[in-house]
Design an enzyme around this catalytic site. Structure first.
Site, mmCIF file in Angstrom:
data_model
loop_
_atom_site.group_PDB
_atom_site.id
_atom_site.type_symbol
_atom_site.label_atom_id
_atom_site.label_comp_id
_atom_site.label_asym_id
_atom_site.label_seq_id
_atom_site.Cartn_x
_atom_site.Cartn_y
_atom_site.Cartn_z
ATOM 1 C CB THR A 197 -0.932 0.234 1.423
ATOM 2 O OG1 THR A 197 -1.854 1.468 1.307
ATOM 3 C CG2 THR A 197 -0.431 -0.032 2.441
ATOM 4 C CG HIS A 205 -7.637 -0.284 2.428
ATOM 5 N ND1 HIS A 205 -7.837 1.047 2.863
ATOM 6 C CD2 HIS A 205 -7.302 -0.406 1.151
ATOM 7 C CE1 HIS A 205 -8.109 1.716 1.618
ATOM 8 N NE2 HIS A 205 -7.518 1.061 0.751
ATOM 9 N NE ARG A 291 -11.456 -2.259 -10.997
ATOM 10 C CZ ARG A 291 -11.570 -1.151 -11.574
ATOM 11 N NH1 ARG A 291 -10.888 -0.058 -11.141
ATOM 12 N NH2 ARG A 291 -12.367 -0.692 -12.627
#
Length: 574
Positions: A197, A205, A291
């Protein structure tokens, strides 16, 4: 540690010399030519030295580089998707020959490593951008860095590290690959899923990582990037404080937090493969690929640069060679009737109410000081972000006036300064082009290099004023678009607003005014390199505000600026 996944290539590289050899090398380094590493090079060196980039043992030679660019493989056929290169200036490279040694230093001049030069070459950086990033569009941060900021010559060669770069922030979280592996071994962790991240973590998340760890029957490593990320991202200091809050939401002994000093390229599919290799070196067996993983967003035409699942497809294609199992990202959404999160593909949207806040909406709410619902973000995380990003009315900002000599920049900037000081509530500083030339850049001439340096000095000062909540008003000519972009990046990195104001008074009017007689001298050939006559002015394409002072008084122009500041939320004229 024998039960842990082996490093990529079989051996975890450690390029650090032992204490005695390092001391001897420091003595030799005093006589060697030295290169001060850029921020990106500093990150690359650290991951070369500690084994994060195993099996590399230095900056790539030309054969490795060329095959990586074209085939995503090193010269020996090993899968490797990203060039790891040391770019230097023409002048520095001109002093070197193959076989020479170079000391690599941090910005403070500390010797970190010695490079034995094996290759010196001038790459085709445009071709590199096209092959690695799939575009030469400078809306892509990686392409922009490569084409606008990197140096034209590459050095390749083996590295001997004297020490790792110093970090005074969060030292307990800065674990090397060997240290994470030792921690996993002590804790009995044999299956570990890594979460990459570069953003703060919210409830979705956390739910995603819970689900991924359960599916993989693995422990979790939260492994955020704290090197270079995408311009405009939340600074890593704020993010790490947020991660430390989030870590408390996981069951004890199931989850670890460690920081990765990586300089991201935002390279989408290739970057996902690269991230997987790095996480395997850190001892992880599974890796969450999101994604549009490491995607830079849209190009200059407004089209997405990469497809949403291109990264997952490329990692899947090379899964056998990577030797680390991909856990594909599943979008988590809050379902009102369940009062909790669920994967979007398990929700009956005809019968259930899906609630979501986009990134754009979240930033708007933060900017305007509006409520962030608890179902979206943990209160502790939101409070942490509000400390860093207060509402715009309490943020600093830079007004950057640019235009031809005689366009009225300084006059309007002075009028705006007075009106802001009259209002009060913020420290205001004026950085006029002529004044800066006198006090900050008196030794500089008017070559392109010196003009750029002058503007970057103005940008540095403006960013520091902005960082501390003030209003910096800059009024240089600033003729070059790339330099203005650099100043914008400096200010935005200081968590402030950047408002570019093009004072677009036509050259005919500027020349008619010619209060200093400069246009007349330029026309007569008495001075050369004069902007608008024999040196170009690159007009802003999309400034926040454009003003023509031909038929506009300074008061009227200043009022336009104040109205723009109000529309952006930095001041309230009511």
């Amino acid at each position: 540690m024998s039960d842990l996944i082996p490093p990529y290539g079989g051996t975890l590289k450690d390029l650090r010399l032992d204490a005695a050899a390092a001391d001897e090398a420091r003595g030799r380094a005093l006589e060697l030519p030295g290169w001060d590493l850029t921020e990106r090079q500093l990150c690359d060196l650290e991951l070369l030295a500690n084994g994060g980039f195993s099996p590399l043992d230095g900056f790539m030679n030309q054969a490795d580089y060329e095959r990586v660019v074209t085939d995503m493989r090193l010269a020996d056929g090993t899968l490797w998707p990203m060039p790891i290169t040391l770019d230097v200036s023409e002048a520095f490279a001109g002093r070197l020959a193959t076989g020479d040694q170079v000391v690599l230093r941090d910005p403070e001049g500390v010797a970190l490593a010695i490079l034995t030069v094996s290759d010196i070459w001038r790459p085709d950086r445009a071709a590199e951008a096209e092959a690695v990033f799939g575009t030469r569009d400078t809306a892509h941060p990686g392409a922009a860095y490569l084409l606008q900021r990197s140096h034209p010559v590459y050095l390749g060669g083996r590295v001997e590290a004297l020490e790792l770069p110093s970090h005074y922030d969060f030292p307990h979280l800065r674990l090397t690959p060997a240290e994470t592996r030792a921690r996993f071994a002590r804790s009995g962790w044999r299956r570990v899923v890594a979460f990459q991240t570069r953003n703060p973590m919210h409830r979705a998340h956390v739910e995603l990582t819970f689900l991924a760890a359960r599916q993989a029957e693995a422990n979790l490593l939260i492994h955020p990037v704290v090197g270079m990320t995408k311009p405009g991202d939340v600074d890593h200091y704020s993010r790490v404080r947020c991660y430390e809050h989030v870590l408390k939401k996981y069951p004890e002994q199931t989850t670890a937090l460690s920081l990765l000093p990586l300089a991201m390229r935002m390279g989408g599919p290739r970057e996902a493969v690269w991230h997987a290799i790095i996480r395997r070196n850190y001892g992880c067996t599974h890796f969450i690929v999101g994604r549009d993983h490491a995607g830079p967003g849209k190009d200059s035409q407004g089209d997405e640069i990469y497809g949403p699942y291109d990264a997952q497809a490329l990692v899947t294609e090379h899964a056998a060679e990577l030797g680390i199992e991909m856990v594909p990202f599943r979008m988590m959404v809050y379902v009102q009737e369940r009062a909790g999160y669920a994967p979007i593909d398990e929700v009956d949207e005809a019968r259930e109410t899906v609630m979501n806040i986009s990134g754009t909406e979240f930033r708007r709410r933060m900017r305007e000081g509006l409520e962030i619902p608890d179902w979206f973000g943990y209160p502790e995380v939101v409070a942490e972000l509000r400390r860093t990003y207060p509402p715009r009315a309490r943020q600093g900002f830079t007004l950057f006036f640019t235009g031809l000599s005689g366009s009225g920049k300084s006059t309007v900037a002075n009028a705006v300064m007075v009106k802001l000081m009259e209002r009060g509530g913020r420290a205001v500083a004026l950085l006029d082009g002529d004044v800066v030339r006198k006090h900050l850049s008196s030794e500089l001439g008017f070559s392109k290099e010196h003009r750029d340096l002058n503007i970057r000095r103005i940008g540095f000062v403006a960013a520091e004023i902005t960082r501390n909540g003030g209003a910096a008003i800059c009024a240089p000519i600033a003729p070059y678009a790339s330099t203005r972009r650099d100043v914008r990046a400096m200010v935005e990195a200081a968590n402030g607003g950047f408002i570019e104001i093009h004072v677009a008074t036509p050259i005919e009017e500027c020349e008619r005014r010619d209060r200093k007689g400069l246009y007349a001298k330029a026309r007569a050939g008495q001075i050369t390199g004069f902007t608008g006559i024999d040196d170009p002015y690159e007009a802003p394409v999309e400034p926040e505000l454009r003003i023509d002072t031909t038929d506009c008084t300074p008061d009227e122009a200043a009022q336009q600026v104040l109205l723009k500041l109000e529309s952006l939320g930095y001041i309230d004229l009511r």
